[in-house]
Design an enzyme around this catalytic site. Structure first.
Site, PDB file in Angstrom:
ATOM      1  N   CYS A   1       8.423  35.787  14.509  1.00 29.98           N
ATOM      2  CA  CYS A   1       8.394  34.333  14.239  1.00 29.98           C
ATOM      3  C   CYS A   1       7.380  33.897  13.178  1.00 29.98           C
ATOM      4  O   CYS A   1       7.744  33.355  12.141  1.00 29.98           O
ATOM      5  CB  CYS A   1       8.047  33.561  15.495  1.00 29.98           C
ATOM      6  SG  CYS A   1       8.908  34.071  16.971  1.00 29.98           S
TER       7      CYS A   1
ATOM      8  N   HIS B  94       3.964  27.132  15.408  1.00 30.43           N
ATOM      9  CA  HIS B  94       3.611  28.547  15.590  1.00 30.43           C
ATOM     10  C   HIS B  94       3.128  29.272  14.330  1.00 30.43           C
ATOM     11  O   HIS B  94       3.408  30.453  14.134  1.00 30.43           O
ATOM     12  CB  HIS B  94       4.799  29.324  16.217  1.00 30.43           C
ATOM     13  CG  HIS B  94       4.317  30.498  17.034  1.00 30.43           C
ATOM     14  ND1 HIS B  94       5.155  31.496  17.483  1.00 30.43           N
ATOM     15  CD2 HIS B  94       3.077  30.834  17.445  1.00 30.43           C
ATOM     16  CE1 HIS B  94       4.453  32.397  18.151  1.00 30.43           C
ATOM     17  NE2 HIS B  94       3.191  32.013  18.149  1.00 30.43           N
TER      18      HIS B  94
HETATM   19 CA    CA Z   1      11.410  33.996  16.500  1.00 22.61          CA
END
Ligand code: CA
Length: 505
Positions: free
Chosen positions: A95, A149
Site C-alpha cells: 500500500c 496511509h
Molecule cells: Ca493495499
C-alpha cells in the site's frame, strides 16, 4: 523505423529525469489536442484518481473476472469500454510504497516509504514534493478522501503536504478493526488489559477531517459498524466536492481512496450477501463498483465528464495470505512480492472527447508516471522539481496522442530496499525475488517467502509465461545488454541522488 520497446532508444531530457521514448507524431498530436481542449472548455483538466485497496488485476469483468468470479463490475467495465484499458499498469508491492510513489513520482527507494507504517509508527511523506502541492501552486483545488496511509505524523498528513481538505482515515483498514474482532483477535478482545494496551498505541482510532495547514479533527471512532459505512460516507463527500466545484472555474484534483477491499471486509448492509459469491470481499467489490458509478453519474450530471481525466486502479496485487478475503490475479504470487501478481494492477483511464473509447494497451505504465503527466496536462511541466530525481515519465502523449505508444521503456521492480528486476517489452529480468517454491505460483507467499538472490539473473517472457515459471535466459542472451543498460542507468542515478529511508530508522 517502426517503434519497438526493446529496440528503440530513449532520450534523456535531464540528468534528474527518467529517460523516455520520444514519439514525435504522438507528442505533436497530443499538444494540439490539449490546446483545442483548453480553447473549447476554457479550463485546465480536472483529475480524478480512484484508488482501491488490495483489489486484484483480475477482479474486474474487463480483466476476465467480474461475474466469472462472483462479483460483476458493470461500472468499471463501462469505464474500460469508454476509455483506455492498460494491461501492464504497475504499482509497488504494498500500500504505502505505491501511494507515496503515485503522490511523488518517485520509486520507494527515493521517497523512503519502502513498506507501510503500522500502528502509529513514525515516518511518512514529510519532506517530499507532492502532486497536490504542485497542482495547488498551479491554482488547482485539491481534495483527498478516504484512506491515507503515507504517514500519520502531523507533517505527513494530507492537509500538510498539499491538499486543501481531507476526509478519511490516516492509516489502513485492518488496524481499526482486527483487534476489535473476536474471530481474529480473541486474546485481545477478551482481555481488558490487552484492549487497553492497543488503545494506548499512538495511532488515531478515528476517521478525521482536516483543512489545509490545520489540525485534523476526529469525526468518529472507527468501530466495526462504523467501518462498514466508511466507503458510503466517503462517496457522498466526494460527490459533494464534485458538485461544489461545478459551480466555479477552478480546476481540481480529487484523490479518492476507498477503504475496500482491504482485509477485513465488513460490507455495508445494502451489499451484504448481494454478490453472487455472497462473500464479504465480493460484496465489497459490488459496493466499490456502485460507488464508481455514482461518481461518474455526478460528473455527468454536473457536465464535468469532458473536463475530467479519470484514473482507476488498485494499490497492489491481491493479499493472498488473508484468503478467502482476497482477490483474483492470473499472475504469479501476490501482494508483497515483485512477481507480477504483487505489482500488476488494473489501470483504466477515461476522458470523453480526449481518450478514444475501446482502447487497450500493453504499454508500460507506472504509478510514478501520474505526477509528471498531471503536471503536463495542467500545462505546468516547469513546476517539476529539479533538485531530486523524478522516476515518472510524462505519459500525456500515450494517453491522448492517438498512436497508443507508451513513453516508458523500463519498469523497475523494488522489493523493500532490494532492487529486484526490470521489465522491457514482454521480457522481465529478475535478480532478487520472494521465495522460490514452485507451489507459490498458485498465490500465497507474498509476505511469507524468503528473499532469493539468484546467482544468474532470470529472464521471463511474460507473453508466453505470465506465471513466470520458465527461465528463458540461456536462449535469450541477446537481450542482456538492453537490460543491463536499463539497470545500470537506474542504479547509477542513486549515486547523485541518494536513497532515502523513513521507516524503522
Ligand atoms: Ca493495499
Amino acid at each position: 523505423m517502426t517503434f519497438d520497446p526493446v529496440a528503440t532508444p530513449t532520450v534523456r531530457i535531464a540528468e534528474h529525469l527518467e529517460p523516455a521514448f520520444q514519439h514525435k507524431h504522438q507528442i505533436e498530436a497530443a499538444k494540439a489536442r490539449l490546446a483545442d481542449h483548453l480553447k473549447r472548455r476554457k479550463k485546465k483538466p480536472n483529475i480524478l484518481v480512484f484508488l482501491m485497496d488490495d483489489v486484484g488485476w483480475g477482479d474486474f469483468g474487463c480483466y476476465g473476472g467480474g461475474i466469472a468470479v462472483g462479483a460483476p463490475t458493470p461500472n468499471f467495465d463501462k469505464i474500460a469500454r469508454n476509455g483506455l484499458q492498460l494491461t501492464s499498469c504497475y504499482s509497488e508491492p504494498s500500500c504505502s510504497p505505491s501511494r507515496a510513489t503515485l503522490l511523488t513520482g518517485r520509486v520507494p527507494n527515493r521517497h523512503g516509504l519502502h513498506r507501510p507504517p503500522m500502528y502509529g509508527e513514525a515516518g511518512g511523506l514529510q519532506g517530499e514534493v507532492t502532486l497536490p502541492e504542485l497542482l495547488s501552486a498551479a491554482g488547482y483545488a485539491t481534495q483527498a478522501v478516504g484512506k491515507w496511509h503515507v504517514g500519520e505524523n502531523e507533517a505527513s498528513q494530507p492537509q500538510n503536504i498539499g491538499f486543501d481538505d481531507f476526509y478519511g482515515f490516516l492509516s489502513v483498514s485492518d488496524m481499526y478493526t482486527e483487534w476489535r474482532d473476536p474471530h481474529f483477535f480473541p486474546e485481545i478482545v477478551y482481555s481488558e488489559a490487552r484492549t487497553e494496551w492497543v488503545k494506548n498505541m499512538p495511532f488515531n482510532k478515528c476517521f478525521v477531517h482536516a483543512k489545509k495547514g490545520g489540525k485534523a479533527t476526529n469525526v468518529e471512532e472507527v468501530t466495526i459498524p462504523v467501518l462498514s459505512e466508511l466507503d458510503e460516507k466517503w462517496c457522498v463527500y466526494s460527490q459533494e466536492f464534485i458538485r461544489q466545484k461545478a459551480k466555479g472555474d477552478q480546476p481540481w484534483l480529487l484523490y479518492h481512496c476507498t477503504r475496500g477491499a482491504h482485509f477485513d471486509n465488513y460490507p455495508h448492509e445494502k451489499y451484504l450477501g448481494k454478490s453472487p459469491a455472497k462473500h464479504p470481499y465480493k460484496d465489497t467489490m459490488l459496493e466499490l463498483d456502485a460507488i464508481m458509478g455514482r461518481l461518474l453519474e455526478t460528473l455527468r450530471e454536473t457536465n464535468q465528464l469532458e473536463d475530467t481525466l479519470i484514473f482507476v486502479s488498485s494499490d497492489n496485487g491481491p493479499h493472498m495470505e488473508t484468503w478467502p478475503d482476497s482477490a483474483f490475479t492470473p499472475f504469479r504470487c501476490a501482494k508483497g512480492s515483485t512477481w507480477e501478481g504483487g505489482v500488476r494492477v488494473p489501470g483504466l483511464f477515461m476522458w470523453p472527447g480526449m481518450i478514444e473509447p475501446d482502447r487497450q494497451s500493453d504499454g508500460l505504465f507506472n504509478f510514478n508516471d501520474i505526477l509528471p503527466t498531471a503536471l503536463a496536462l495542467a500545462g505546468e511541466t516547469e513546476r517539476l522539481p529539479s533538485d531530486r530525481f523524478i522516476d515518472g515519465v510524462d505519459q500525456t502523449s500515450f494517453l491522448i496522442g492517438g498512436d497508443n505508444l507508451t513513453n516508458r521503456k523500463f519498469h523497475y521492480y523494488w522489493l523493500v530496499t532490494d532492487f529486484s528486476g526490470v521489465r522491457c517489452g514482454e521480457f522481465k529480468m529478475i535478480l532478487t525475488a520472494t521465495s522460490d517454491d514452485a507451489n507459490d505460483a498458485a498465490g500465497p507467499g507474498g509476505f511469507t517467502g524468503a528473499l532469493m538472490r539468484f546467482p544468474y539473473a532470470r529472464l521471463y517472457n511474460l507473453y508466453l509465461d505470465p506465471k513466470e515459471q520458465h527461465n528463458y535466459l540461456t536462449r535469450k542472451l541477446a537481450y542482456v545488454d538492453v537490460f543491463q543498460h536499463g539497470i545500470r542507468g537506474h542504479l547509477m542515478s542513486f549515486m547523485k541522488y541518494p536513497a532515502k529511508k523513513v521507516l524503522g530508522v
